[in-house]
Design an enzyme around this catalytic site. Structure first.
Site, PDB file in Angstrom:
ATOM      1  N   ASP A  51       0.837  -1.200   0.000  1.00 54.32           N
ATOM      2  CA  ASP A  51       0.000   0.000   0.000  1.00 54.32           C
ATOM      3  C   ASP A  51       0.870   1.247   0.000  1.00 54.32           C
ATOM      4  OD1 ASP A  51       0.827  -0.508   2.632  1.00 54.32           O
ATOM      5  OD2 ASP A  51      -1.191  -0.931   3.349  1.00 54.32           O
ATOM      6  N   ASN A 102      -8.403  -1.914  13.279  1.00 51.39           N
ATOM      7  CA  ASN A 102      -9.826  -2.081  12.943  1.00 51.39           C
ATOM      8  C   ASN A 102     -10.054  -3.313  12.053  1.00 51.39           C
ATOM      9  OD1 ASN A 102      -8.512  -1.237  10.697  1.00 51.39           O
ATOM     10  ND2 ASN A 102      -9.804   0.528  10.262  1.00 51.39           N
ATOM     11  N   GLU A 149     -10.038  -0.960   4.325  1.00 48.50           N
ATOM     12  CA  GLU A 149     -10.692  -0.515   5.550  1.00 48.50           C
ATOM     13  C   GLU A 149     -12.095  -1.122   5.642  1.00 48.50           C
ATOM     14  OE1 GLU A 149      -8.808   0.918   7.544  1.00 48.50           O
ATOM     15  OE2 GLU A 149      -8.135   2.913   6.952  1.00 48.50           O
TER      16      GLU A 149
HETATM   17  C1  F6R Z   1       1.126  -1.581   6.336  1.00 49.57           C
HETATM   18  C2  F6R Z   1      -0.276  -2.001   6.270  1.00 49.57           C
HETATM   19  C3  F6R Z   1      -1.152  -2.070   7.450  1.00 49.57           C
HETATM   20  C4  F6R Z   1      -0.457  -2.554   8.708  1.00 49.57           C
HETATM   21  C5  F6R Z   1      -1.417  -2.581   9.899  1.00 49.57           C
HETATM   22  C6  F6R Z   1      -0.714  -2.944  11.180  1.00 49.57           C
HETATM   23  O1  F6R Z   1       1.709  -1.636   5.038  1.00 49.57           O
HETATM   24  O2  F6R Z   1      -0.732  -2.262   5.207  1.00 49.57           O
HETATM   25  O3  F6R Z   1      -2.242  -2.902   7.148  1.00 49.57           O
HETATM   26  O4  F6R Z   1       0.064  -3.840   8.480  1.00 49.57           O
HETATM   27  O5  F6R Z   1      -2.042  -1.339  10.042  1.00 49.57           O
HETATM   28  O6  F6R Z   1       0.215  -1.946  11.457  1.00 49.57           O
HETATM   29  P1  F6R Z   1       1.227  -2.081  12.663  1.00 49.57           P
HETATM   30  O7  F6R Z   1       2.082  -3.259  12.345  1.00 49.57           O
HETATM   31  O8  F6R Z   1       2.005  -0.804  12.671  1.00 49.57           O
HETATM   32  O9  F6R Z   1       0.410  -2.298  13.888  1.00 49.57           O
END
Ligand code: F6R
Length: 240
Positions: A68, A137, A144
């Site tokens: 992403d 979430n 999302e």
């Molecule tokens: C990052 C991504 C997100 C994270 C998720 C968890 O490229 O796509 O989906 O993997 O938000 O983030 P952390 O590991 O920082 O808790």
């Protein structure tokens, strides 16, 4: 399906070692595997460990896909997820950055950029491995809630939960409001998924993901239907 393979670890080094081992398994089987890799806090230790433990060059033939990217953020900006992917995974594993499929958050025609990404995934024969973190979430990438399993690679508006969670990634800089994300459709179609989850703050959401109803309101819950899912989770997240 037989259910996910759950690898429960202590927090910290054990978690990183288990995460690295899970990724190394795919590399050992297929050094030219197609892999999509998450940024975020969770997988950083595992990537570091992987780079240290793999024989030199063993990961260099991987075909890497960015998961992403924020919209409107140049790759040399500290917030750029391309930059983070490069520093944490691509460079340490000596993957040729020109061979990586990037998501172009600077493209004027972002829809076309998303279609080009999906075309590249298709041309590569799909993804062998998706290394994913779990959003607070239940998002995967930036799919999302609500996101259904057919969600394509697209531009999304980030939720409040994601904006809050990502604010710490580059302290003092605003979190961009929108991003491009690999679609749930390509992620769920990966032949193998490794989901990395750590920390008490993920307790409720990891349980909802794996034990709750399968619903677009928790996009990661669609992984319950995946035939080859490994969840590497530390005790803080699993037991709360
Ligand atoms: C990052 C991504 C997100 C994270 C998720 C968890 O490229 O796509 O989906 O993997 O938000 O983030 P952390 O590991 O920082 O808790």
């Amino acid at each position: 399906m037989s259910g996910p393979r759950l690898t429960l670890t202590a927090a910290g080094e054990d978690f990183d070692t288990a995460g690295a081992a899970a990724i190394a398994e795919t590399i050992a089987d297929a050094p030219t595997a197609t892999v999509v890799v998450a940024t975020g806090r969770t997988p950083m230790g595992a990537y570091g460990r992987l780079a240290r433990d793999l024989p030199a060059g063993a990961g260099s033939a991987l075909r890497v896909f960015q998961l992403d990217e924020y919209v409107g953020v140049p790759t040399d900006d500290p917030r750029s997820l391309a930059g983070w992917t490069r520093r944490s995974f691509v460079d340490p594993l000596a993957v040729d950055p020109h061979a990586v499929v990037w998501l172009d958050g600077l493209a004027e025609d972002r829809e076309a950029a998303c279609r080009a990404y999906d075309d590249a995934v298709a041309a590569a024969g799909g993804l062998d491995l998706a290394v994913l973190g779990l959003g607070p979430n239940g998002h995967l990438g930036f799919n999302e809630p609500p996101s259904d399993p057919s969600s394509r690679t697209r531009e999304v508006a980030l939720s409040k939960a994601s904006l809050a969670s990502n604010a710490g990634y580059a302290p003092g800089l605003d979190v961009p409001r929108s991003a491009l994300t690999a679609g749930l459709d390509v992620l769920l179609a990966a032949r193998r998924v490794v989901l990395l989850v750590s920390g008490r703050g993920k307790h409720e959401i990891v349980r909802r993901t794996l034990e709750g109803p399968v619903t677009a309101d928790v996009p990661a819950s669609f992984l319950q239907r995946h035939a080859n899912l490994q969840v590497v989770v530390d005790r803080d997240a699993w037991q709360g």
